[in-house]
Design an enzyme around this catalytic site. Structure first.
Site, PDB file in Angstrom:
ATOM      1  N   SER A 116       0.789  -1.235   0.000  1.00 37.88           N
ATOM      2  CA  SER A 116       0.000   0.000   0.000  1.00 37.88           C
ATOM      3  C   SER A 116       0.817   1.279   0.000  1.00 37.88           C
ATOM      4  O   SER A 116       0.232   2.370  -0.011  1.00 37.88           O
ATOM      5  CB  SER A 116      -0.964   0.018   1.190  1.00 37.88           C
ATOM      6  OG  SER A 116      -2.041  -0.862   0.963  1.00 37.88           O
TER       7      SER A 116
ATOM      8  N   LYS B 146      -0.247   3.694  -2.629  1.00 38.18           N
ATOM      9  CA  LYS B 146      -1.275   4.733  -2.493  1.00 38.18           C
ATOM     10  C   LYS B 146      -0.681   6.136  -2.346  1.00 38.18           C
ATOM     11  O   LYS B 146      -1.393   7.126  -2.516  1.00 38.18           O
ATOM     12  CB  LYS B 146      -2.194   4.405  -1.321  1.00 38.18           C
ATOM     13  CG  LYS B 146      -2.998   3.118  -1.500  1.00 38.18           C
ATOM     14  CD  LYS B 146      -3.970   2.902  -0.354  1.00 38.18           C
ATOM     15  CE  LYS B 146      -4.790   1.638  -0.537  1.00 38.18           C
ATOM     16  NZ  LYS B 146      -4.091   0.443  -0.027  1.00 38.18           N
TER      17      LYS B 146
ATOM     18  N   SER C 230      -5.920   3.337   4.783  1.00 35.16           N
ATOM     19  CA  SER C 230      -5.394   2.681   3.583  1.00 35.16           C
ATOM     20  C   SER C 230      -6.509   2.013   2.781  1.00 35.16           C
ATOM     21  O   SER C 230      -6.422   0.842   2.391  1.00 35.16           O
ATOM     22  CB  SER C 230      -4.325   1.646   3.968  1.00 35.16           C
ATOM     23  OG  SER C 230      -3.519   1.295   2.868  1.00 35.16           O
TER      24      SER C 230
END
Length: 318
Positions: free
Chosen positions: A80, A83, A139
């Protein structure tokens, strides 16, 4: 003249929320300049890859002074941390007050992938500002999918924009395959992610989002109440960002920034063995770098000069 405009990052981020745009051109990335050897013994780092750079000033070239490096150029999955680039691309083309309607496909995508979510529901309408919090704090893969579909338009076009942004930033060892970091053939390196972290923190909006421990979005006629908590435990130790990540493939990952004794550090930990270990590793790296500065007679690590001043719209990493 450069020294005349330096301000502490910690102070800058307190007021960064008032700004709404990113106007500075991204810095060109490249090999960071190696700093003098630390006087203290190197810390034990169990992560598969790790990187820490001091970007306090510009005396050592364009990319700061390397404090610690372990397999920093090895291409690996980053979960993640992906992101962070999603937020960067959105900020370069969306207005904060734009409204995005959550689709069933956004929710289904996150659930089917077993990803963390922001708890969004189909039919809700939220602003880009709110979705950036939903993207970065819990997230949310549902938030990532909704933003990508809106600003690609479509995920495939959005991913192309992510890779184009990576090229502009000089991230030569980075390739994105989706906007959320779910398992794929995507890859990056600890060094590239540190370069990206320094770039995105020049955006006052992302900087504000990244250092926020908790965000409450009140109920309205367009959406239910949302309470999002930041997964970055390093904020409790005075860090000012940035993002956590985890998949079985990538291990536990962390991109972080912190100000210690007036110096600004950006670091990345990849492939750590546990959630707790990634934060412990980041703390050890920061403590070690700070000890090196204390043992050196002023200047940068171990008495040497620091790294680059990263100037941006309302935020200066100094």
């Amino acid at each position: 003249m450069r020294n005349g405009v330096l301000i502490a990052l910690a102070a800058a981020l307190v007021t960064a929320g008032a700004a709404t745009g990113l106007t500075a051109a991204p810095a060109q990335a490249g090999p960071a300049q190696a700093g003098p050897a630390q006087a203290a013994e190197k810390p034990s780092v169990t992560a598969r890859e790790a990187y820490l750079v001091d970007i306090t000033d510009g005396a050592h070239g364009a990319h700061g002074t390397v404090q610690f490096a372990k397999r920093e150029t090895r291409r690996v999955p980053i979960a993640s941390l992906t992101k962070v680039m999603t937020a960067y691309v959105v900020r370069r083309q969306a207005r904060l007050d734009d409204v995005v309607t959550i689709k069933q496909a956004d929710v289904r995508h996150a659930v089917a992938g077993g990803a963390t979510t922001a708890g969004l529901r189909a039919g809700e309408r939220l602003t880009v500002r709110d979705l950036l919090y939903g993207l970065m704090l819990p997230s949310g893969a549902d938030a990532a999918h909704a933003l990508a579909e809106k600003y690609g338009p479509g995920t495939a076009k959005f991913v192309a924009k992510m890779n184009a942004a990576a090229r502009r930033l000089g991230l030569r060892d980075t390739r994105y395959a989706n906007p959320d970091g779910l398992p794929s053939k995507a890859y990056s390196t600890a060094r590239d992610q540190a370069t990206l972290a320094a770039a995105v923190l020049r955006d006052p909006v992302i900087a504000t989002v990244a250092k926020t421990p908790k965000r409450v979005v009140g109920k309205s006629a367009h959406h239910r109440v949302h309470v999002w908590r930041n997964t970055n435990d390093l904020l409790r130790d005075g860090a000012v960002g940035l993002k956590t990540g985890f998949t079985n493939q990538a291990g536990y990952c962390l991109s972080f920034a912190a100000v210690r004794d007036g110096r600004t550090y950006v670091g990345v930990v990849l492939g750590e063995r546990s959630d707790r270990a990634r934060f412990a590793t980041a703390r050890r790296l920061l403590d070690w770098a700070t000890e090196g500065v204390a043992e050196g007679a002023g200047g940068g690590a171990a008495g040497g000069p620091g790294g680059e001043v990263m100037e941006g719209a309302g935020v200066i990493l100094s």
